[in-house]
Motif scaffolding. Structure first.
Motif, PDB file in Angstrom:
ATOM      1  N   GLU A 159      34.023   6.285  73.688  1.00 14.17           N
ATOM      2  CA  GLU A 159      33.121   7.414  73.830  1.00 14.17           C
ATOM      3  C   GLU A 159      33.984   8.660  73.702  1.00 14.17           C
ATOM      4  O   GLU A 159      35.091   8.718  74.225  1.00 14.17           O
ATOM      5  CB  GLU A 159      32.454   7.378  75.204  1.00 14.17           C
ATOM      6  CG  GLU A 159      31.518   8.523  75.467  1.00 14.17           C
ATOM      7  CD  GLU A 159      30.951   8.484  76.877  1.00 14.17           C
ATOM      8  OE1 GLU A 159      30.510   9.552  77.334  1.00 14.17           O
ATOM      9  OE2 GLU A 159      30.973   7.426  77.514  1.00 14.17           O
ATOM     10  N   PHE A 160      33.490   9.667  72.975  1.00 13.32           N
ATOM     11  CA  PHE A 160      34.211  10.918  72.784  1.00 13.32           C
ATOM     12  C   PHE A 160      33.377  12.035  73.413  1.00 13.32           C
ATOM     13  O   PHE A 160      32.500  12.615  72.760  1.00 13.32           O
ATOM     14  CB  PHE A 160      34.454  11.159  71.293  1.00 13.32           C
ATOM     15  CG  PHE A 160      35.294  10.083  70.653  1.00 13.32           C
ATOM     16  CD1 PHE A 160      36.675  10.121  70.744  1.00 13.32           C
ATOM     17  CD2 PHE A 160      34.698   9.022  69.991  1.00 13.32           C
ATOM     18  CE1 PHE A 160      37.450   9.119  70.168  1.00 13.32           C
ATOM     19  CE2 PHE A 160      35.462   8.017  69.416  1.00 13.32           C
ATOM     20  CZ  PHE A 160      36.854   8.060  69.505  1.00 13.32           C
ATOM     21  N   PRO A 161      33.604  12.327  74.691  1.00 13.02           N
ATOM     22  CA  PRO A 161      32.739  13.252  75.434  1.00 13.02           C
ATOM     23  C   PRO A 161      32.630  14.657  74.854  1.00 13.02           C
ATOM     24  O   PRO A 161      31.609  15.319  75.035  1.00 13.02           O
ATOM     25  CB  PRO A 161      33.374  13.308  76.824  1.00 13.02           C
ATOM     26  CG  PRO A 161      34.311  12.172  76.903  1.00 13.02           C
ATOM     27  CD  PRO A 161      34.672  11.787  75.515  1.00 13.02           C
ATOM     28  N   ASN A 162      33.650  15.137  74.157  1.00 10.51           N
ATOM     29  CA  ASN A 162      33.620  16.500  73.622  1.00 10.51           C
ATOM     30  C   ASN A 162      33.229  16.573  72.153  1.00 10.51           C
ATOM     31  O   ASN A 162      33.260  17.648  71.559  1.00 10.51           O
ATOM     32  CB  ASN A 162      34.983  17.166  73.828  1.00 10.51           C
ATOM     33  CG  ASN A 162      35.232  17.459  75.282  1.00 10.51           C
ATOM     34  OD1 ASN A 162      34.510  18.224  75.894  1.00 10.51           O
ATOM     35  ND2 ASN A 162      36.241  16.818  75.858  1.00 10.51           N
ATOM     36  N   VAL A 195      37.355  21.276  68.383  1.00 14.43           N
ATOM     37  CA  VAL A 195      38.659  21.633  68.947  1.00 14.43           C
ATOM     38  C   VAL A 195      38.516  22.589  70.126  1.00 14.43           C
ATOM     39  O   VAL A 195      39.336  22.564  71.058  1.00 14.43           O
ATOM     40  CB  VAL A 195      39.617  22.192  67.868  1.00 14.43           C
ATOM     41  CG1 VAL A 195      39.243  23.609  67.453  1.00 14.43           C
ATOM     42  CG2 VAL A 195      41.068  22.115  68.323  1.00 14.43           C
ATOM     43  N   GLN A 196      37.487  23.417  70.144  1.00 13.54           N
ATOM     44  CA  GLN A 196      37.293  24.357  71.247  1.00 13.54           C
ATOM     45  C   GLN A 196      37.021  23.639  72.567  1.00 13.54           C
ATOM     46  O   GLN A 196      37.348  24.152  73.636  1.00 13.54           O
ATOM     47  CB  GLN A 196      36.177  25.343  70.915  1.00 13.54           C
ATOM     48  CG  GLN A 196      36.579  26.327  69.840  1.00 13.54           C
ATOM     49  CD  GLN A 196      35.429  27.186  69.335  1.00 13.54           C
ATOM     50  OE1 GLN A 196      34.268  26.944  69.629  1.00 13.54           O
ATOM     51  NE2 GLN A 196      35.768  28.204  68.554  1.00 13.54           N
ATOM     52  N   GLY A 197      36.445  22.442  72.502  1.00 12.54           N
ATOM     53  CA  GLY A 197      36.182  21.665  73.712  1.00 12.54           C
ATOM     54  C   GLY A 197      37.353  20.809  74.162  1.00 12.54           C
ATOM     55  O   GLY A 197      37.329  20.219  75.240  1.00 12.54           O
ATOM     56  N   LEU A 198      38.383  20.731  73.337  1.00 12.53           N
ATOM     57  CA  LEU A 198      39.516  19.866  73.642  1.00 12.53           C
ATOM     58  C   LEU A 198      40.656  20.647  74.298  1.00 12.53           C
ATOM     59  O   LEU A 198      41.740  20.782  73.748  1.00 12.53           O
ATOM     60  CB  LEU A 198      40.004  19.165  72.366  1.00 12.53           C
ATOM     61  CG  LEU A 198      39.006  18.233  71.703  1.00 12.53           C
ATOM     62  CD1 LEU A 198      39.557  17.700  70.392  1.00 12.53           C
ATOM     63  CD2 LEU A 198      38.629  17.086  72.635  1.00 12.53           C
ATOM     64  N   VAL A 199      40.399  21.150  75.479  1.00 10.90           N
ATOM     65  CA  VAL A 199      41.423  21.888  76.211  1.00 10.90           C
ATOM     66  C   VAL A 199      42.360  20.902  76.906  1.00 10.90           C
ATOM     67  O   VAL A 199      41.969  19.768  77.219  1.00 10.90           O
ATOM     68  CB  VAL A 199      40.809  22.864  77.236  1.00 10.90           C
ATOM     69  CG1 VAL A 199      39.984  23.933  76.540  1.00 10.90           C
ATOM     70  CG2 VAL A 199      39.975  22.120  78.255  1.00 10.90           C
ATOM     71  N   LYS A 200      43.585  21.319  77.115  1.00 11.85           N
ATOM     72  CA  LYS A 200      44.580  20.474  77.772  1.00 11.85           C
ATOM     73  C   LYS A 200      44.030  19.986  79.113  1.00 11.85           C
ATOM     74  O   LYS A 200      43.517  20.766  79.902  1.00 11.85           O
ATOM     75  CB  LYS A 200      45.883  21.237  77.973  1.00 11.85           C
ATOM     76  CG  LYS A 200      46.999  20.380  78.502  1.00 11.85           C
ATOM     77  CD  LYS A 200      48.318  21.107  78.503  1.00 11.85           C
ATOM     78  CE  LYS A 200      49.390  20.167  79.030  1.00 11.85           C
ATOM     79  NZ  LYS A 200      50.560  20.136  78.226  1.00 11.85           N
TER      80      LYS A 200
END
Length: 178
Positions: A70-73, A87-92
């Motif tokens: 599952e890829f939540p973002n 990419v905007q949802g993939l914060v550290k």
């Protein structure tokens, strides 16, 4: 060395010549049974069957990645800015993927503007806790492709930087030799 067939000898000759032309030591850095097999020097994988599965997330598929994730973002819909939204949802520290074995946490995520591909470096669990994924849009799906897993962060960061088209001037890691 061992006794070889004419075909194996020809394969060994071609493989060693191609290896010499590349000018770099392959993973493992030694000769083995691989030298007797026919290897395509141009990395043409058109005749190699790739593993593509549907993920648990709508509009997402996985390539060379066996366990459904599952890829939540992952954005719910695809448009021309799909990777930018992703990419905007993939914060550290956020969850990139999760499955029955655990979660992969985002360490870094960036888009290679030259190739229009998103690269995600993650940290998880297991013997090789670091992983690199490439995400791109194909048809009506976000394709999540496994680019490998790594023993240490330095090795993963090296591949992340190379995937983004950057030079690597960091240290070698155990992943360079595995």
């Amino acid at each position: 060395m061992r006794t070889v067939t004419k075909e194996e000898a020809e394969n060994a000759k071609n493989n060693l010549l191609n290896w010499a032309k590349e000018g770099k030591i392959s993973k493992g850095g030694q000769l083995g049974e691989w030298v007797y097999r026919k290897i395509n020097p141009n990395n043409d994988l058109s005749n190699v069957e790739e593993l593509i599965i549907t993920s648990k997330t709508p509009n997402a598929q996985q390539k060379n990645w066996k366990t459904p994730n599952e890829f939540p973002n992952c954005p719910a819909s695809i448009n021309e800015n799909g990777l930018l939204e992703y990419v905007q949802g993939l914060v550290k520290g956020s969850v990139f993927s999760k499955n029955k074995y655990g979660e992969s946490i985002v360490d870094s995520a960036e888009i290679n503007s030259a190739t229009n591909e998103l690269f995600v470096l993650t940290n998880g669990s297991g013997i090789k806790p670091y992983a690199l994924a490439k995400v791109y849009i194909e048809g009506n799906n976000f394709i999540h492709e496994s680019m490998g897993s790594f023993f240490d962060l330095n090795g993963a960061q090296k591949q992340f930087n190379l995937a983004l088209g950057r030079e690597w001037d960091g240290d070698d890691s155990i992943d360079d030799f595995s």
